[in-house]
Design a protein around this motif. Sequence first.
Motif, PDB file in Angstrom:
ATOM      1  N   MET A   1      44.751  30.995  70.763  1.00 20.00           N
ATOM      2  CA  MET A   1      43.554  30.368  71.324  1.00 20.00           C
ATOM      3  C   MET A   1      42.311  31.125  70.863  1.00 20.00           C
ATOM      4  O   MET A   1      42.247  32.344  70.966  1.00 20.00           O
ATOM      5  CB  MET A   1      43.613  30.371  72.855  1.00 20.00           C
ATOM      6  CG  MET A   1      42.414  29.684  73.495  1.00 20.00           C
ATOM      7  SD  MET A   1      42.494  29.739  75.307  1.00 20.00           S
ATOM      8  CE  MET A   1      42.304  31.504  75.590  1.00 20.00           C
ATOM      9  N   ARG A   2      41.316  30.396  70.342  1.00 21.15           N
ATOM     10  CA  ARG A   2      40.104  31.032  69.837  1.00 21.15           C
ATOM     11  C   ARG A   2      39.136  31.279  70.986  1.00 21.15           C
ATOM     12  O   ARG A   2      38.819  30.381  71.777  1.00 21.15           O
ATOM     13  CB  ARG A   2      39.463  30.129  68.785  1.00 21.15           C
ATOM     14  CG  ARG A   2      38.164  30.679  68.216  1.00 21.15           C
ATOM     15  CD  ARG A   2      37.718  29.887  67.025  1.00 21.15           C
ATOM     16  NE  ARG A   2      38.671  30.027  65.941  1.00 21.15           N
ATOM     17  CZ  ARG A   2      38.534  29.407  64.772  1.00 21.15           C
ATOM     18  NH1 ARG A   2      37.500  28.632  64.559  1.00 21.15           N
ATOM     19  NH2 ARG A   2      39.438  29.570  63.827  1.00 21.15           N
ATOM     20  N   LEU A   3      38.641  32.514  71.081  1.00 21.35           N
ATOM     21  CA  LEU A   3      37.718  32.879  72.143  1.00 21.35           C
ATOM     22  C   LEU A   3      36.335  32.315  71.851  1.00 21.35           C
ATOM     23  O   LEU A   3      35.861  32.330  70.714  1.00 21.35           O
ATOM     24  CB  LEU A   3      37.633  34.395  72.283  1.00 21.35           C
ATOM     25  CG  LEU A   3      38.861  35.118  72.841  1.00 21.35           C
ATOM     26  CD1 LEU A   3      38.632  36.618  72.788  1.00 21.35           C
ATOM     27  CD2 LEU A   3      39.164  34.685  74.259  1.00 21.35           C
ATOM     28  N   THR A   4      35.666  31.813  72.889  1.00 20.96           N
ATOM     29  CA  THR A   4      34.282  31.416  72.756  1.00 20.96           C
ATOM     30  C   THR A   4      33.393  32.641  72.888  1.00 20.96           C
ATOM     31  O   THR A   4      33.845  33.730  73.272  1.00 20.96           O
ATOM     32  CB  THR A   4      33.910  30.400  73.844  1.00 20.96           C
ATOM     33  OG1 THR A   4      34.011  31.046  75.121  1.00 20.96           O
ATOM     34  CG2 THR A   4      34.855  29.193  73.804  1.00 20.96           C
ATOM     35  N   ALA A   5      32.100  32.467  72.577  1.00 25.98           N
ATOM     36  CA  ALA A   5      31.176  33.597  72.675  1.00 25.98           C
ATOM     37  C   ALA A   5      31.102  34.114  74.116  1.00 25.98           C
ATOM     38  O   ALA A   5      31.093  35.329  74.355  1.00 25.98           O
ATOM     39  CB  ALA A   5      29.796  33.175  72.178  1.00 25.98           C
TER      40      ALA A   5
END
Length: 436
Positions: A1-5
């Motif tokens: 899962m790609r982390l958001t800012a």
Amino acid sequence: MRLTAKSSQAVVWLLALTPGLLALLFLNPSDFSSPGAVLNLLGRLTGIWGMALLLVAAGLCCRVPGFDRPFGGLTKLWQLHHRLGAVAFLLLLLHPLLLAFSAASISLPAAVQTLFSDRSAVIWGWVALLALMIFMAPSFSFFGEAEYQRWKFVHRLAGVTVVLGLVHTLLLSRTLPGAWGPVIWGLWAAAALFAISYRWVFSRWRGRQPYRLVAIDRPARNVVELSLEPRAAALRYDPGQFVYLTPTDPQLSAGRGEEHPYTLSSAPGERLLRIAIKDLGDASRALQTLTLDTEVRIEGPYGRFFPSPEAPPEPELWIAGGIGITPFLSRLRHCARTGEALNAHLIYCVQDETRVLFGEELRQLEAQLPESRITLHYFYREGPLEREFIERACSDAAQRFAYLCGPLPLIDRARGQLQGLGVPRARIVTEEFVLL
């Protein structure tokens, strides 16, 4: 899962707060037995959290290419670094005061003894705090705008305060009970040491790639576009990213051996790396006189201005000012070169017709990209950028994702005008270099 800012920043804050949260698990009734005891507890907690935030802030200075992308780019990462440092600074200022107020509930001599004890742990604490005050002062606007290279030199010395603060913490040995203290502080200190070592040792001597200057174009009187040929492996980057450039030309009047951030104007995949530089100071002015065949060092790439290639495409609104055209020029060149579809409307803000950079090439690129459009905004004729101009130029501006790059006054104004049109702040991306 790609982390958001936002989630990436939340993880960093959680790491910074963890030592203090652990300390809360070991509280006992005596910590709340009197007002003096509560003040003593708060004094200990401000010291723990201040030290932890300082270590995490140091850990964010590693500047590993790609590490900044989950945070929204290196500018956003450095802003987080500055916030952590500022909060740490305030907490560490409160730390001795709260302990002294706690001791004052016993007697005034006890408070004085707490502040000015001859114990080595206390002395090291004061040395660390005074050093922190000196080294962090240039970071606060209260002291005026800092000169870039002087700020970098003084700010990097703040790492000394981390070491001194750790000496103070470990000598007292009462922040966390048992083995928790050495383990937690050892892990956080190791991460900070790794980051500092990478930043000032590995990246300085091995992370910089050699390039040779093979061509110089002059799109305006005070602007050059340098074309650089790799002398080893070519840099891999995305449109809108930037690099640190370090010139080595001994003939330079200023800036030799100094690194400065510049956005790439070339398209990924081009044989040559192109960087457009405007005369904005002594170093950038000196780069206007670079001689062919001279060597420069490139470190990067950094930043995450445009969405990742995997993101679903959506209409975009670009607002550029002056040399802020460079990330958009890189994206236009890339899409024209690869045939990638692009639905973008660029509003390019300049003083007058003589200040338009790459004007002819922009018209050619617009012709190659049928879904994109370029509108010029001339300050001398239109005045400051207004929402009415944005709406006339791009009727669906409120439905587009906005990207802003240029002088800070233009970015601030454009952001305000777009929000007035109903564009949510989360759909406005900016790129500015503020003490990187």
